[in-house]
Write a protein that holds these residues in place. Structure first.
Motif, short mmCIF file in Angstrom:
data_model
loop_
_atom_site.label_atom_id
_atom_site.label_comp_id
_atom_site.label_asym_id
_atom_site.label_seq_id
_atom_site.Cartn_x
_atom_site.Cartn_y
_atom_site.Cartn_z
N ALA A 208 46.78 44.25 47.67
CA ALA A 208 47.79 43.53 48.46
C ALA A 208 47.47 42.05 48.44
O ALA A 208 46.35 41.64 48.17
CB ALA A 208 47.76 44.05 49.88
N VAL B 10 47.22 40.25 50.75
CA VAL B 10 46.48 39.82 51.94
C VAL B 10 45.05 39.48 51.54
O VAL B 10 44.35 40.27 50.95
CB VAL B 10 46.44 40.94 53.00
CG1 VAL B 10 45.75 40.45 54.26
CG2 VAL B 10 47.82 41.44 53.27
N VAL B 11 44.63 38.28 51.84
CA VAL B 11 43.30 37.85 51.42
C VAL B 11 42.46 37.62 52.66
O VAL B 11 42.87 36.93 53.59
CB VAL B 11 43.43 36.56 50.59
CG1 VAL B 11 42.05 36.05 50.23
CG2 VAL B 11 44.26 36.82 49.37
N GLY B 12 41.27 38.24 52.64
CA GLY B 12 40.39 38.06 53.78
C GLY B 12 39.64 36.74 53.69
O GLY B 12 39.34 36.26 52.62
N GLY B 13 39.28 36.16 54.80
CA GLY B 13 38.49 34.93 54.82
C GLY B 13 39.29 33.70 54.47
O GLY B 13 40.48 33.78 54.19
N ASP B 14 38.59 32.52 54.49
CA ASP B 14 39.30 31.29 54.17
C ASP B 14 39.28 31.02 52.67
O ASP B 14 38.70 31.79 51.89
CB ASP B 14 38.69 30.12 54.95
CG ASP B 14 37.21 29.97 54.66
OD1 ASP B 14 36.75 30.61 53.69
OD2 ASP B 14 36.52 29.24 55.37
N ALA B 15 39.93 29.93 52.30
CA ALA B 15 40.06 29.63 50.88
C ALA B 15 38.70 29.43 50.22
O ALA B 15 38.50 29.84 49.08
CB ALA B 15 40.92 28.38 50.71
N TYR C 208 37.03 32.73 49.54
CA TYR C 208 37.82 33.40 48.50
C TYR C 208 37.45 32.84 47.12
O TYR C 208 37.17 33.59 46.18
CB TYR C 208 39.31 33.20 48.78
CG TYR C 208 40.22 33.64 47.65
CD1 TYR C 208 40.46 34.99 47.43
CD2 TYR C 208 40.81 32.72 46.79
CE1 TYR C 208 41.26 35.41 46.39
CE2 TYR C 208 41.62 33.13 45.75
CZ TYR C 208 41.85 34.47 45.55
OH TYR C 208 42.64 34.88 44.52
N LEU C 209 37.41 31.53 47.03
CA LEU C 209 37.06 30.91 45.74
C LEU C 209 35.61 31.20 45.37
O LEU C 209 35.30 31.39 44.19
CB LEU C 209 37.30 29.39 45.81
CG LEU C 209 38.76 28.96 45.87
CD1 LEU C 209 38.86 27.45 46.03
CD2 LEU C 209 39.52 29.40 44.63
N ARG D 284 33.89 33.94 46.11
CA ARG D 284 33.82 35.32 45.59
C ARG D 284 34.35 35.38 44.16
O ARG D 284 33.78 36.03 43.30
CB ARG D 284 34.63 36.26 46.50
CG ARG D 284 33.87 36.73 47.72
CD ARG D 284 34.65 37.81 48.43
NE ARG D 284 35.95 37.33 48.90
CZ ARG D 284 36.15 36.79 50.08
NH1 ARG D 284 35.15 36.68 50.93
NH2 ARG D 284 37.34 36.36 50.43
N ASN D 285 35.43 34.68 43.91
CA ASN D 285 35.99 34.62 42.55
C ASN D 285 34.99 34.00 41.58
O ASN D 285 34.79 34.49 40.47
CB ASN D 285 37.28 33.80 42.54
CG ASN D 285 38.50 34.63 42.88
OD1 ASN D 285 39.26 35.00 42.01
ND2 ASN D 285 38.67 34.97 44.14
N ILE E 204 31.79 33.93 41.83
CA ILE E 204 30.64 34.82 41.58
C ILE E 204 30.98 35.77 40.43
O ILE E 204 30.18 35.96 39.51
CB ILE E 204 30.26 35.62 42.86
CG1 ILE E 204 29.64 34.66 43.88
CG2 ILE E 204 29.30 36.75 42.54
CD1 ILE E 204 29.48 35.25 45.27
N LYS F 186 44.78 30.04 47.69
CA LYS F 186 44.34 31.42 47.89
C LYS F 186 45.09 32.43 47.02
O LYS F 186 44.85 33.63 47.12
CB LYS F 186 44.47 31.78 49.38
CG LYS F 186 43.36 31.14 50.21
CD LYS F 186 43.50 31.43 51.67
CE LYS F 186 42.88 32.75 52.05
NZ LYS F 186 42.92 32.97 53.50
N PHE G 42 36.36 43.12 46.43
CA PHE G 42 35.33 42.08 46.60
C PHE G 42 35.94 40.71 46.34
O PHE G 42 35.72 39.76 47.10
CB PHE G 42 34.17 42.34 45.63
CG PHE G 42 33.19 41.19 45.58
CD1 PHE G 42 32.27 41.00 46.61
CD2 PHE G 42 33.22 40.28 44.53
CE1 PHE G 42 31.39 39.92 46.58
CE2 PHE G 42 32.34 39.20 44.50
CZ PHE G 42 31.42 39.02 45.53
N LEU H 31 38.95 39.75 46.67
CA LEU H 31 39.89 39.34 47.71
C LEU H 31 39.25 39.30 49.10
O LEU H 31 39.89 38.90 50.07
CB LEU H 31 41.09 40.30 47.75
CG LEU H 31 41.99 40.27 46.51
CD1 LEU H 31 42.94 41.45 46.53
CD2 LEU H 31 42.77 38.98 46.43
N GLY H 32 37.99 39.75 49.19
CA GLY H 32 37.31 39.75 50.47
C GLY H 32 37.87 40.74 51.45
O GLY H 32 37.93 40.49 52.65
#
Lengths: 273, 467
Positions: A37, A39-44, A47-48, A50-51, A53, B94, B463, B465-466
């Motif tokens: 979805a 819907v993205v958890g956490g702030d930008a 998010y960036l 995690r991407n 990594i 985002k 992961f 998308l958190g």
């Protein structure tokens, strides 16, 4: 009418009748396969992060594969350089260096390295040789053209670079009229065992270059009986083909490569490629 | 003029795509419009030859414009509402998928490098000089499909192949190309974009991009993106046709039915021995018939997919005066020696290792290894999750892969080496090797859409998308 159902006229029947039974499937039964979805958890920032990594892990993995395969790849380059140096009797010092480096690379083995190489050397070849090296080579040529060190390469120049026998083919084209029928040398081991002559004995291959002229191979005239009756020229390669001429050429006047009319000696001096 | 010819080809494909459906992704538009457009252009060349009309830029432009206007005219109501389907993309921070962007950059660099190489050098491969490029050049020069070389048996082996591939060369030559290799690049783009869109329909952007990256890097396939041989274009059609058909069977979206059927028709319009893929697709559609009892779809699909094969064989028999027959020796029955040779090569291609002059790992990398690993993992998961769950989305993919591969295996097992004038080992190392291309997209598709991979990819995506 069809538009109301699926928005396309070709689907009229399918959409209204048959496709009615076949409504698009709802999301699959496997919950894990649902599209992520939006819907993205956490702030930008996180998010960036995690991407990044994942990108870093992929980058390290690709680099590892590249490095593991670099040694065998370098061995090939060293071997080519060694051959070049030994043929041209180049620097003995460099030859010794190459031998030492080769030994070091040869010793660089191990179970894991070999296992990785077994399935990934093709990827190294693709990235390093097919893509990067070729691009570098072409960029070098283009740079030379831009600097005026080399003239702009035409299609013919490039064909000459890739097809060793092209100068002879070009000479053949220049020496014969468009309606000529040319007898090619036989495709025996003398010609087919060396790449020097490419496929000069293969009429299907030669036809690409010499069209609208026609051709057939010596000793396989029976495959093209119509053409065998209409031969106008003979392509001499490695001194072979003089026996097909209807006149005699003195031994001391026989170039190893030539294009000669079959019935009579050439009017002008055009028998040297 | 070459740009005009290529644009017309894309527009022709696009107009037909919007006639059979709507709401396509950008990747689908780019990929399918060229494959369908070029297939149709070669149909034009074929019918112009039958009608005795000489090829020229004017004739082809006229035919294209007429066809595009006719298709769009019949479909104008649908086209008028298209505007509603386009939404401005959201570029918020985002929403950027960095992993996909990274993979896309790698794909873009590799694509650029191979394209520079492809467009720089003229075709020099034996098969293209002896057949495909020669046929294309002379077709454009003489303005017909049955060129003069047929009367002297100088057309080359490709002269008996259906005309899509050398017809596409003729098409660009007619529009003024000096070299035909732009065709290779366009087929390569189509292969990648149609594959990407098919995987994305079942998973997400990250997995689809990763799958496309793996497929693109298949060593032997990638090297062909700088050559002018028919194997890569054939793969583009097989991949697009098979994956669209599978998508239709899984998702029941009518547009994929038409895309699958049309692309499958071109599969057999580019090479006759690709009938093994048509047979596998027909089997899937026939099995679906038993489920849905929808005879009309089955007949329409079968008719579209098989008609080009009949057309070309009639043309060969009636106009060229040759028939594709006697290629097989069914009399060998079970021959241990032949089976040993063919099986040994197949093992090498699929699982890596070396046999004869073949290094499987060097040719196909991890493509088939990953396929079989995932296949085994999914089999194991059956005990935990159940057959229905595991096979729900992948049974058609597996059936298509294994049925077409079994038929392909049989073709080479029964091939008459005397007619081919080559030993079986040599045929396996050249013809079979290149035919394996066509299985690569199906294998990678399964690798990225099966239950086990979807499970793993969902975790990765969570992961990312958190969640």
């Amino acid at each position: 009418m069809a538009l109301k159902h699926c928005g396309c006229w070709l689907n009229s029947d399918l959409s209204t009748k048959q496709m009615a039974k076949q409504q698009p499937k709802q999301s699959t039964v496997i919950p894990q396969k649902k599209k992520a979805a939006a819907v993205v958890g956490g702030d930008a920032f996180t998010y960036l992060l995690r991407n990044s990594i994942i990108v870093a892990v992929l980058g390290v993995l690709f680099l590892l594969i590249y490095k593991v395969n670099e040694g065998p790849g370098k061995m090939q380059d060293l071997y080519s350089e060694y051959q070049q140096l030994s043929q041209s009797r180049g620097s003995q010092e460099r030859i010794n260096e190459i031998a030492e480096e080769f030994k070091t690379l040869q010793a660089d083995t191990g179970f894991f390295k070999e296992a990785i190489r077994k399935y990934t050397r093709g990827y190294y070849w693709v990235a390093h040789d097919v893509a990067a090296k070729s691009l570098e080579q072409i960029n070098e040529i283009n740079a030379k053209v831009e600097n005026g060190q080399m003239k702009t390469l035409t299609r013919e120049d490039k064909l000459g670079y890739k097809v060793g026998v092209y100068p002879l083919i070009k000479y053949l084209i220049e020496s014969t009229p468009k309606d000529a029928v040319i007898l090619l040398p036989p495709g025996d081991s003398v010609l087919s065992n060396t790449s020097k002559w490419n496929f000069v004995y293969d009429p299907e291959w030669m036809e690409y270059f010499i069209y609208p002229r026609l051709c057939l191979t010596s000793s396989r005239e029976n495959e093209h009986p119509d053409l065998a009756k209409r031969i106008t020229h003979v392509l001499i390669v490695q001194g072979r083909g003089y026996d097909k001429l209807k006149y005699d050429v003195p031994l001391d006047q026989r170039p190893s490569e030539a294009v000669l009319p079959i019935d009579h000696p050439p009017v002008q001096n055009q028998n040297k490629p | 003029m070459l740009a005009v010819g290529i644009i017309l080809c894309y527009l022709l494909g696009l107009s037909l795509m919007y006639a059979v459906g709507r709401k396509y992704s950008l990747a689908e538009l780019v990929g399918y419009s060229f494959l369908i457009g070029m297939g149709l252009e070669t149909f034009f060349l074929f019918f112009l030859d039958i009608a005795g009309v000489k090829y020229s830029q004017g004739v082809l432009i006229g035919l294209n414009v007429f066809s595009i206007v006719a298709i769009c005219g019949a479909n104008y109501k649908n086209l008028l509402t298209l505007k509603e389907d386009f939404k401005a993309p959201d570029f918020s921070l985002k929403n950027i998928n960095l992993v996909a962007v990274f993979l896309f950059c790698l794909i873009a660099y590799l694509f650029y490098a191979i394209t520079v190489k492809n467009l720089f050098w003229p075709p020099t491969e034996h098969d293209t000089i002896g057949s495909f490029d020669k046929l294309g050049r002379i077709m454009a020069a003489e303005g017909k499909l049955k060129i003069s070389l047929y009367q002297y048996n100088l057309e080359g082996a490709g002269g008996l192949y259906p005309p899509l591939y050398h017809g596409s060369f003729a098409y660009v030559y007619i529009f003024g190309a000096e070299m035909p290799k732009i065709i290779t690049t366009l087929f390569f783009v189509s292969l990648l974009t149609t594959f990407y869109s098919a995987v994305k329909n079942f998973t997400g952007t990250t997995a689809a991009m990763f799958g496309t990256f793996i497929l693109m890097l298949t060593p032997e396939l990638f090297s062909h993106a700088a050559l002018s041989l028919g194997n890569l274009p054939t793969t583009a059609y097989v991949s697009a046709a098979a994956l669209a058909t599978i998508t239709w069977l899984e998702k029941r979206d009518a547009k994929y039915f038409w895309l699958g059927a049309i692309a499958m028709a071109f599969v057999i319009w580019i090479r006759s021995d690709t009938i093994v893929f048509t047979a596998a697709a027909l089997l899937l559609v026939a099995l679906d018939f038993f489920k849905t009892k929808d005879w009309k779809n089955t007949i329409i699909y079968g008719a579209i997919a098989v008609t080009p094969f009949i057309l070309w064989n009639l043309y060969l028999k009636l106009k060229i005066g040759a028939a594709q027959a006697g290629k097989f020796d069914l009399g060998i029955g079970y021959n241990t020696e032949r089976m040993g040779v063919v099986t040994a090569y197949v093992k090498t291609f699929l699982f890596g290792g070396q046999h004869g002059a073949v290094d499987g790992g060097q040719l196909y990398g991890l493509v088939f290894i990953l396929f079989f690993i995932l296949f085994v993992v999914n089999l194991i998961l059956i005990y935990k999750v159940g057959v229905k769950e595991i096979l729900s989305d992948s049974v058609n993919t597996l059936l298509f892969f294994f049925v077409s591969f079994a038929l392909y295996f049989a073709v080479f097992y029964f091939i008459d080496v005397k007619v081919q004038n080559a030993p079986i080992a040599s045929l396996m190392e050249s013809s079979f090797k290149r035919g394996m291309f066509c299985f690569a997209p199906i294998a990678v598709f399964y690798t990225f859409t099966s239950y086990a991979s979807a499970l793993a990819l969902a975790k990765l995506e969570n992961f990312r998308l958190g969640k």
